[in-house]
Each structure stands twice: as structure tokens, then as C-alpha cells.
Write a protein that holds these residues in place. Sequence first.
Motif, PDB file in Angstrom:
ATOM      1  N   VAL A  23      -1.754   7.168   2.631  1.00 46.33           N
ATOM      2  CA  VAL A  23      -0.399   7.480   2.162  1.00 46.33           C
ATOM      3  C   VAL A  23      -0.454   8.446   0.986  1.00 46.33           C
ATOM      4  CG1 VAL A  23       1.704   6.507   1.169  1.00 46.33           C
ATOM      5  CG2 VAL A  23       0.517   5.303   3.008  1.00 46.33           C
ATOM      6  N   ALA A  24      -1.391   8.253   0.074  1.00 48.62           N
ATOM      7  CA  ALA A  24      -1.497   9.123  -1.096  1.00 48.62           C
ATOM      8  C   ALA A  24      -1.818  10.558  -0.697  1.00 48.62           C
ATOM      9  CB  ALA A  24      -2.557   8.587  -2.050  1.00 48.62           C
TER      10      ALA A  24
ATOM     11  N   ARG B 250      -4.829   9.112 -16.584  1.00 48.83           N
ATOM     12  CA  ARG B 250      -6.173   8.569 -16.382  1.00 48.83           C
ATOM     13  C   ARG B 250      -6.112   7.127 -15.886  1.00 48.83           C
ATOM     14  NH1 ARG B 250     -10.575   9.350 -21.057  1.00 48.83           N
ATOM     15  NH2 ARG B 250     -10.255  11.493 -20.299  1.00 48.83           N
ATOM     16  N   LEU B 251      -5.081   6.385 -16.304  1.00 48.22           N
ATOM     17  CA  LEU B 251      -4.948   5.001 -15.869  1.00 48.22           C
ATOM     18  C   LEU B 251      -4.792   4.914 -14.355  1.00 48.22           C
ATOM     19  CD1 LEU B 251      -4.653   2.005 -16.513  1.00 48.22           C
ATOM     20  CD2 LEU B 251      -2.192   2.396 -16.846  1.00 48.22           C
ATOM     21  N   SER B 252      -4.032   5.835 -13.776  1.00 44.20           N
ATOM     22  CA  SER B 252      -3.853   5.820 -12.321  1.00 44.20           C
ATOM     23  C   SER B 252      -5.166   6.083 -11.597  1.00 44.20           C
ATOM     24  CB  SER B 252      -2.802   6.857 -11.912  1.00 44.20           C
ATOM     25  OG  SER B 252      -3.236   8.165 -12.239  1.00 44.20           O
TER      26      SER B 252
ATOM     27  N   TYR C   4       2.119   6.106  -2.999  1.00 39.84           N
ATOM     28  CA  TYR C   4       3.108   7.058  -3.520  1.00 39.84           C
ATOM     29  C   TYR C   4       2.987   7.193  -5.035  1.00 39.84           C
ATOM     30  CZ  TYR C   4       7.648   8.822  -5.019  1.00 39.84           C
ATOM     31  OH  TYR C   4       8.640   9.544  -5.633  1.00 39.84           O
ATOM     32  N   VAL C   5       2.866   6.064  -5.736  1.00 42.31           N
ATOM     33  CA  VAL C   5       2.769   6.100  -7.196  1.00 42.31           C
ATOM     34  C   VAL C   5       1.484   6.782  -7.643  1.00 42.31           C
ATOM     35  CG1 VAL C   5       2.554   4.666  -9.252  1.00 42.31           C
ATOM     36  CG2 VAL C   5       4.244   4.089  -7.516  1.00 42.31           C
TER      37      VAL C   5
ATOM     38  N   GLY D 291       0.788  -1.225   0.000  1.00 40.31           N
ATOM     39  CA  GLY D 291       0.000   0.000   0.000  1.00 40.31           C
ATOM     40  C   GLY D 291       0.816   1.267   0.000  1.00 40.31           C
ATOM     41  N   VAL D 292       1.957   1.273   0.702  1.00 42.71           N
ATOM     42  CA  VAL D 292       2.783   2.485   0.752  1.00 42.71           C
ATOM     43  C   VAL D 292       3.341   2.823  -0.632  1.00 42.71           C
ATOM     44  CG1 VAL D 292       4.860   3.521   1.738  1.00 42.71           C
ATOM     45  CG2 VAL D 292       3.300   2.213   3.199  1.00 42.71           C
ATOM     46  N   PRO D 293       3.983   1.884  -1.352  1.00 47.96           N
ATOM     47  CA  PRO D 293       4.428   2.219  -2.711  1.00 47.96           C
ATOM     48  C   PRO D 293       3.266   2.566  -3.647  1.00 47.96           C
ATOM     49  CG  PRO D 293       5.531   0.251  -1.925  1.00 47.96           C
ATOM     50  CD  PRO D 293       4.428   0.540  -0.958  1.00 47.96           C
ATOM     51  N   ALA D 294       2.137   1.857  -3.503  1.00 52.71           N
ATOM     52  CA  ALA D 294       0.993   2.144  -4.371  1.00 52.71           C
ATOM     53  C   ALA D 294       0.448   3.551  -4.119  1.00 52.71           C
ATOM     54  CB  ALA D 294      -0.105   1.108  -4.149  1.00 52.71           C
TER      55      ALA D 294
END
Length: 301
Positions: A170-171, A113-115, A105-106, A100-103
Motif C-alpha cells: 500500500v505504501a 525519522r520516527l516513521s 498510507y501514513v 495495514g492500509v491506513p498504516a
Amino acid sequence: MNSITATSQPAGERRSRVRMPDARAWLAAGQWFVTLSLCAFLIVPVAMSILAGLTVNYFKGIASGFTLRWLGEVWTQYHGSVFLSLEVAAATLFITLFTGVPAGYVLARSKTRLSRVIEEFLVLPIALPGLASALALLVVYGGFTMFRMSVAFIVVGHVVFTLPFMVRAVAAVCASSDLRTLEEGAASLGASFMQRFVTIVLPNARPGIVAGALAVLTLSIGEFNLTWMLHTPDTKTLPVGLADTYASLRIEIGSAYTILFFIMTMPLLVAMQWLGVDATGQRNAAKKRGAVSVSKSKTTP
């Protein structure tokens, strides 16, 4: 004489205006009344349930006396469920932190739009009922008998349910413009991506990580609907055992089980309130601005 009378009348009018509360005072009193009534509506049943788990006979009330017998019986019969719930929550937390933390952040850094589509798919398990998510897991993975009968199957369900809370927390922190500026400064000095992620992103994202971790632990320990569909007689967690005690045993034992559940979850809820309410860092930023303004006022003559 007329002047004394003229000056005394406004004073009397002022005293009468002070005694009469204005509309704002009535509104505040109404808000306090509604708030306290809601608190009483929520807290009184909880207090009565705890009291039932500590009395000798619930139907006779306090007059029957207090005892810890029911707590002892619950611990003797269901201590395995307590430890299993802690194991499932710890495994769920580890997986959600690792993914979840890397996700988060990304997703915070990407503007495509994909994100946004991926983010919506991550949040989808929250919108669906827990029973629907559990049924979907059973349809896809129920044929793998060893996996279906193991605790790992429940862990997977809990990860699917709790991962959005970690990613969102995180985001929210990683979307800060200050963090982007720090990363760009470190990159200009030659720092690699991993160096920037470990030394800049993770320390600054700590409020969101802590808030997400506490939310994951609390939700995992208390999740019932999804766990009820996925559990087996050998993988019975704390909420499932609580439902069993209320359905098949005395109300005193069920209430004592509730006390045990509160002992496990209340520290997490208090910690979430204390640490997790500032997941975006806005409170810390406000404190820093206040400290800067105070320091400036002291330095200016």
C-alpha cells in the motif's frame, strides 16, 4: 567476368555470416537453457509428488494404476484443517486490511525519522525466523491459557508475519506524486480527510491493496514454522497437517495432501501474478503513456 566474381564473393560471405550465430545468439541460448533447466529442477519433483498421490502404489509407479482413494482419505481425515486454514487466512486478511492500509498510507505520507523507525520495526518479523517470532509470542502471551489454546493465537502470529507485506504494498502506491496532487486538489475544493481517503486514496491504492491481500492470503495458508510452534491438537492448520501426513502415514497420502494444498494455493498464486505484479502502478502508467502517445500520433497530421 571480374565484375561478376567481385559481386558474387560478398554475397557468399554474407551467407556464411548469416549461418554462423553471433555472441548474442549464443548468450540467449545459454539463458534459455539455464532457465528451462531451473524450471525442470523445480517442476519435476512437484509433478512426481502429484503423480504419487494419484497412483495405487507409489513404489510400483504408473503400472499399479490411478486412483482417487488417497484424496478421499485425506479429505475425510483432514478436511477440518482445510476449513481452519481458510478461517485463519480470512481473519488475518481482515485484520491486515483494517490496520495495514491506513498504516501504509501514513508511512508513505510521513517523512519523519520516527516513521522510518516504525517501518523498520514492522519489517522486523520478516527478518526473524518464524520459530523466533512464535517463541516471542509464547513467552509474552503463553500464560493466558484460553487465548493460548484458541485459534486467535494463531491469527495473531499470522498478522505479525503478514502485516509488513500489506503495509509495503500500500505504501508503494500511496507514495505516488499523482495521488498527492489529487488529494491537494480535493482539499482545495473543501473535501474532508475522510472524503479524500474514501473517494481518492482507496480507489487509487487498489492495485497495492489487491497485491497485499493476495500475498497475505497465500502466506497465511502456507505458513508452517510459526504455526507449528503456536498450534495445539485442536488448532491444526493445513501445513501442519501436511507435515504430519509425511511423517506418520503412507507417502501416497502425503502426496495426496500435497495435491489438496496445491488446489487451495495455486489459484491465489496465479491471481497474485496476474493482479499483484503491478503493485506500484508502473505498468498501468506505462500503458496510459502509450495510449496518450498513440492518440497524439493519430491527431497530428
